[in-house]
Design a protein around this motif. Structure first.
Motif, short mmCIF file in Angstrom:
data_model
loop_
_atom_site.label_atom_id
_atom_site.label_comp_id
_atom_site.label_asym_id
_atom_site.label_seq_id
_atom_site.Cartn_x
_atom_site.Cartn_y
_atom_site.Cartn_z
N ARG A 8 33.57 83.57 27.36
CA ARG A 8 34.29 84.84 27.63
C ARG A 8 33.63 85.97 26.84
O ARG A 8 33.32 85.80 25.67
CB ARG A 8 35.75 84.73 27.17
N ALA A 36 39.83 85.75 20.77
CA ALA A 36 39.29 85.57 22.12
C ALA A 36 38.69 84.18 22.32
O ALA A 36 38.52 83.74 23.45
CB ALA A 36 38.23 86.63 22.41
N VAL A 40 42.42 81.81 22.57
CA VAL A 40 42.60 81.59 24.01
C VAL A 40 42.59 80.10 24.33
O VAL A 40 43.47 79.59 25.04
CB VAL A 40 41.51 82.33 24.82
N GLU A 41 41.62 79.37 23.74
CA GLU A 41 41.52 77.92 24.04
C GLU A 41 42.81 77.19 23.68
O GLU A 41 43.21 76.26 24.37
CB GLU A 41 40.35 77.31 23.24
N GLY A 43 45.81 78.48 23.60
CA GLY A 43 46.97 79.02 24.30
C GLY A 43 47.78 80.04 23.52
O GLY A 43 48.91 80.34 23.90
N GLY A 46 46.44 84.97 26.14
CA GLY A 46 46.06 84.74 27.54
C GLY A 46 44.57 84.97 27.75
O GLY A 46 43.98 85.83 27.09
N PRO A 47 43.95 84.24 28.70
CA PRO A 47 42.50 84.36 28.91
C PRO A 47 42.04 85.74 29.31
O PRO A 47 40.92 86.16 29.00
CB PRO A 47 42.21 83.34 30.02
N ARG A 48 42.93 86.51 29.96
CA ARG A 48 42.51 87.86 30.40
C ARG A 48 42.47 88.85 29.25
O ARG A 48 42.00 89.98 29.42
CB ARG A 48 43.50 88.39 31.43
N GLU A 49 43.01 88.46 28.10
CA GLU A 49 43.08 89.41 26.97
C GLU A 49 41.74 89.63 26.29
O GLU A 49 41.56 90.62 25.58
CB GLU A 49 44.11 88.93 25.93
N ALA A 50 40.80 88.69 26.48
CA ALA A 50 39.53 88.77 25.74
C ALA A 50 38.86 90.12 25.94
O ALA A 50 38.40 90.75 24.98
CB ALA A 50 38.61 87.64 26.18
#
Ligand SMILES: C[S@@+](CC[C@H](N)C(=O)[O-])C[C@H]1O[C@@H](n2cnc3c(N)ncnc32)[C@H](O)[C@@H]1O
Length: 224
Positions: A8, A36, A40-41, A43, A46-50
């Motif tokens: 990411r 990030a 993210v990994e 949890g 959220g993945p979109r926050e990176a």
């Protein structure tokens, strides 16, 4: 230019971040990468926050330092992945910050991150309303909270952690005015006064970071 963490992209800090974090910009950048990456990994984020980690999380939280008095003892209630407590502590090394979080896996991650950053931030596992937490962390100058509970419930949980005259700084965004209107009686019933809205981060974040400020009334018993 972006760094990549776990595939990411993590944007480089915007230039304005240097004015917020000063010589701790490197630590803030490492925190953004951890959020990030392992955040993210595992949890916590959220993945979109990176891709929006600086504006929406790191800077958005750090700017609440504008309303925190020098040298304050701060408890960040419901810290989750360290927000707003870690950016605030990095931007304001004069503060003594404790992160309060009930969920074990979040506490584990926070302890790892604080260890890696090497900053003097305490992490405590517990719920704000627990008697043991009140007795251990009570009497602080400032409580911070983002996305933890509606204003009325949040005030009932957090005012007992403050010394009389202490300040709740609740990050509420667009719902701030409505929440205050809906819960004003409850907030005052819990011993809150001087309820006001304030926008932090002019020239740093867009949109500005809207907070609700509530003082704990002087001369009141701690609400139960
Ligand atoms: C939606 S998350 C927000 C996390 C972080 N403040 C942020 O803005 O990213 C809410 C957090 O509040 C914590 N929480 C919920 N009830 C709590 C309570 N009574 N006392 C302390 N923390 C609580 C949850 O475990 C969770 O980590």
């Amino acid at each position: 230019m972006s760094a990549a963490v776990g595939g990411r992209p993590v944007p480089a800090p915007p230039a304005v971040a240097a004015t917020v974090f000063g010589e701790r910009l490197g630590l803030a950048t490492r925190y953004a990468e951890l959020l990030a990456g392992s955040g993210v990994e595992r949890g916590l984020v959220g993945p979109r926050e990176a891709e929006r980690i600086w504006q929406r999380h790191v800077l958005n939280c750090a700017v609440i330092g504008e309303v925190v008095p020098a040298g304050a003892r701060v408890v960040d209630v419901g810290s989750g992945a360290g927000l707003p407590g870690i950016p605030l502590a990095l931007a304001r090394p004069d503060l003594r910050v404790t992160l309060l979080e009930p969920m074990a896996r979040r506490v584990t991650w926070l302890i790892e991150v604080i260890g890696e950053l090497g900053v003097e931030v305490r992490v405590h596992r517990g719920r704000a309303e627990d008697a043991a937490v009140r007795s251990l962390l009570g009497g602080c100058d400032v409580v911070t909270a983002r996305a933890v509970a509606p204003m009325g419930r949040l005030t009932g949980w957090t005012l007992p952690l403050l010394r009389p005259g202490g300040l709740l700084v609740a990050m509420k965004g667009a719902t701030a005015g409505d929440e205050v209107a809906d819960d004003r009686a409850a907030i005052e019933g819990f011993g809150g006064r001087a309820i006001r809205l304030y926008d932090c981060g002019s020239g740093i974040v867009d949109p500005l970071t809207r907070v609700v400020l509530v003082e704990r009334r002087l001369g009141t018993q701690r609400p139960r």
